[in-house]
Design an enzyme around this catalytic site. Structure first.
Site, short mmCIF file in Angstrom:
data_model
loop_
_atom_site.label_atom_id
_atom_site.label_comp_id
_atom_site.label_asym_id
_atom_site.label_seq_id
_atom_site.Cartn_x
_atom_site.Cartn_y
_atom_site.Cartn_z
N ASP A 1 -11.46 3.01 4.01
CA ASP A 1 -11.88 1.60 3.93
C ASP A 1 -13.41 1.49 3.84
OD1 ASP A 1 -10.19 -0.52 3.67
OD2 ASP A 1 -9.69 -0.69 5.81
N GLN B 1 -5.13 -1.45 9.50
CA GLN B 1 -5.00 -2.78 8.90
C GLN B 1 -5.63 -3.83 9.82
OE1 GLN B 1 -3.53 -3.40 5.78
NE2 GLN B 1 -4.36 -5.45 6.08
N LYS C 1 0.85 -1.20 0.00
CA LYS C 1 0.00 0.00 0.00
C LYS C 1 0.87 1.24 0.00
CE LYS C 1 -3.95 -2.22 2.13
NZ LYS C 1 -4.55 -2.73 3.34
#
Ligand code: NDP
Length: 294
Positions: free
Chosen positions: A120, A97, A53
């Site tokens: 997200d 995460q 990422k």
């Protein structure tokens, strides 16, 4: 033989377009989108994801902020970091995460992220917006699935879609997005009866179950578009690991009209959509129009 939907190439194209948009934003508005990724603990797979990422964020011309915290970080410490990231004007997107270590409850952590920075799309406000048609941020893997579907079938209205899997991360949001495009949507799961029959009725089949090659060729309507979200790591006789999807590619590709491979299908779209969400979030936070990239 089905057309292969090349997610790797489509994701690369999307990242290049995002790179061009970032150059324009920097030149015209002095705006550089910033993405903060928070990793707690040392889960090896998560470390690889976070590294990828970070690299792809920088390649697109955005700034990557990585916060790697020890596995014994407390819930309060993590909430404190999120609060600081919420306040930081250089950061437009925040991603924590998952999975988090067992002693941390993910729900209050995800809810603490400013919904405007929730790239997200897991904050309850963004989940609500997705279902009510409001403007929010949409989870990355479902967004990636929809980009692939819409490339294949530009007019989705009235088509029959079956989503196999009802997780909050993939199944439910992808079903909401298909509904938004006026598909007739069925969500199937582990309690669904006559699953193969349900699948065979679908013009669009999205498989997100986490069961290696569960969907066989004879579960698929001839000509259907099949999006395989599954990523299953399977150890082979020679000891090497291989990634397989939730769809049995060898039989399904004989019947489907178009199909994503694993790897190289949905997987690469996820990070590209994370960058797309970061750009979207940065533009909205600065009152700028969101570029029409899709
Ligand atoms: P979850 O385990 O959270 O959900 C799986 C869903 O599949 C559940 O709804 C479950 O039903 C259903 N299911 C499980 N077994 C069966 C079965 N035998 N028959 C019918 N339904 C079944 O998984 P995720 O949604 O998080 O992920 C799904 C897959 O997608 C995984 O392989 C994951 O690795 C992959 N993935 C890939 C991503 C990418 O970037 N490409 C990103 C995220 C996930 P029930 O609710 O009844 O238990």
């Amino acid at each position: 033989m089905a057309r292969i939907i090349d997610g790797k190439a489509i994701a690369a194209e999307l990242r290049a377009t995002l790179g061009d948009e970032c150059s324009r934003l920097r030149a015209e508005h002095g705006l550089v989108p910033g993405l903060a990724v928070v990793l707690v603990g040392e889960d090896p797979a998560s470390q690889v994801y976070v590294r990828n990422k970070g690299r792809q964020t920088e390649e697109a011309g955005m700034v990557s902020f990585q916060h790697k915290l020890p596995a014994d970080t407390s819930q309060v410490e993590l909430l404190g970091l999120i609060e600081r990231l919420n306040e930081d004007p250089a950061i437009h997107g925040i991603l924590v995460q998952l999975p988090l270590p067992g002693h941390i409850d993910p729900e209050p952590i995800l809810s603490a992220i400013d919904p405007a920075k929730d790239v997200d799309g897991f904050h309850p406000i963004n989940v609500g917006n997705l279902y009510t048609g409001g403007t929010g941020l949409v989870p990355c893997t479902p967004l990636g699935c929809m980009i692939l579907v819409k490339r294949e079938i530009p007019a989705l209205s009235g088509l029959r879609a079956l989503v196999l899997g009802r997780s909050n991360i993939v199944g439910k949001p992808v079903a909401a997005l298909l509904l938004r495009e006026h598909c007739t949507v069925t969500i199937a799961h582990s309690r669904t009866r006559k699953l193969a029959e349900e699948c065979r009725r679908a013009d669009i089949l999205i498989a997100a179950v986490g069961q290696t090659e569960m969907v066989k060729g004879d579960w698929i309507q001839p000509g259907a578009t099949v999006i395989d979200v599954g990523i299953n790591r399977v150890e082979q006789a020679d000891g090497k690991a291989r990634l397989l999807g939730d769809v049995e590619f060898s039989s399904a590709s004989q019947v489907a009209g178009a199909i994503t491979p694993v790897p190289g299908g949905v997987g690469p779209m996820t990070i590209a959509c994370l960058l797309l969400n970061t750009l979207t979030a940065a533009c909205r936070q600065h009152g700028l129009p969101v570029p029409d990239i899709l």
